[in-house]
Design an enzyme around this catalytic site. Structure first.
Site, PDB file in Angstrom:
ATOM      1  N   TYR A   2      41.126  49.938  45.658  1.00 47.28           N
ATOM      2  CA  TYR A   2      41.600  48.809  44.752  1.00 47.28           C
ATOM      3  C   TYR A   2      40.912  47.577  45.113  1.00 47.28           C
ATOM      4  O   TYR A   2      40.649  46.828  44.011  1.00 47.28           O
ATOM      5  CB  TYR A   2      43.112  48.706  45.292  1.00 47.28           C
ATOM      6  CG  TYR A   2      43.976  47.716  44.453  1.00 47.28           C
ATOM      7  CD1 TYR A   2      44.406  48.002  43.157  1.00 47.28           C
ATOM      8  CD2 TYR A   2      44.076  46.497  44.822  1.00 47.28           C
ATOM      9  CE1 TYR A   2      45.169  47.256  42.421  1.00 47.28           C
ATOM     10  CE2 TYR A   2      44.907  45.456  44.279  1.00 47.28           C
ATOM     11  CZ  TYR A   2      45.424  45.832  42.975  1.00 47.28           C
ATOM     12  OH  TYR A   2      45.931  44.870  42.405  1.00 47.28           O
ATOM     13  N   LYS A  52      39.072  45.492  41.836  1.00 46.96           N
ATOM     14  CA  LYS A  52      39.165  44.145  41.530  1.00 46.96           C
ATOM     15  C   LYS A  52      38.398  43.176  41.857  1.00 46.96           C
ATOM     16  O   LYS A  52      37.839  42.148  41.135  1.00 46.96           O
ATOM     17  CB  LYS A  52      40.394  43.668  42.486  1.00 46.96           C
ATOM     18  CG  LYS A  52      41.848  44.274  41.830  1.00 46.96           C
ATOM     19  CD  LYS A  52      42.089  44.215  40.310  1.00 46.96           C
ATOM     20  CE  LYS A  52      43.357  44.730  40.110  1.00 46.96           C
ATOM     21  NZ  LYS A  52      43.952  44.532  38.684  1.00 46.96           N
TER      22      LYS A  52
END
Length: 144
Positions: A50, A54
């Site tokens: 994740y 990002k």
């Protein structure tokens, strides 16, 4: 893992290419606001994929800002902390998980959806006409 990259990177690129091409073709000035995360700026345990997605989104935002600026299309992103959506409440309701994160957040709480929306609306609107290529944390001071 691939679904995280599909949503956080590929979808943004695909949609942004279509939107920006249409804006350029029709000489539409405007703003693109990507939703990133503080996870792209700081290490969060158990968030490797994740966080990487990002961080990539933040890089995409900067590059799009460089490429689209000459067309008067501004590109920015917001970097929220945990947001208390239904998914956020479910994932972060355990004090053992939330406690360490909140302990590093000067305001001592997670964000409400409206707090993120207000920053997005600012970035999308004319009052931010000189804000371009930046990432605005909505994190209660977590990235200090």
């Amino acid at each position: 893992y691939f679904s995280i990259f599909d949503v956080n990177i590929k979808a943004v690129i695909n949609i942004s290419q279509v939107v920006s091409k249409t804006m350029i073709d029709h000489k539409i000035q405007g703003s693109i606001v990507n939703v990133s995360s503080i996870a792209g700026k700081t290490a969060l345990e158990g968030h490797t994929i994740y966080s990487a997605s990002k961080a990539a989104l933040d890089s995409i935002t900067r590059t799009m800002a460089l490429e689209l600026g000459p067309y008067n299309i501004r590109v920015n992103s917001v970097q929220p902390t945990v947001v208390m959506t239904q998914m956020g409440r479910t994932g972060w309701s355990d004090p053992a998980k939330a406690g360490p994160m909140l302990a590093k957040t000067p305001l001592g709480r997670f964000a409400e959806p409206e707090e993120v929306v207000e920053v997005i609306l600012f970035l999308a609107g004319s009052k931010s006409s000189m804000v371009h290529g930046v990432h605005i944390p909505v994190d209660g001071g977590r990235l200090i």
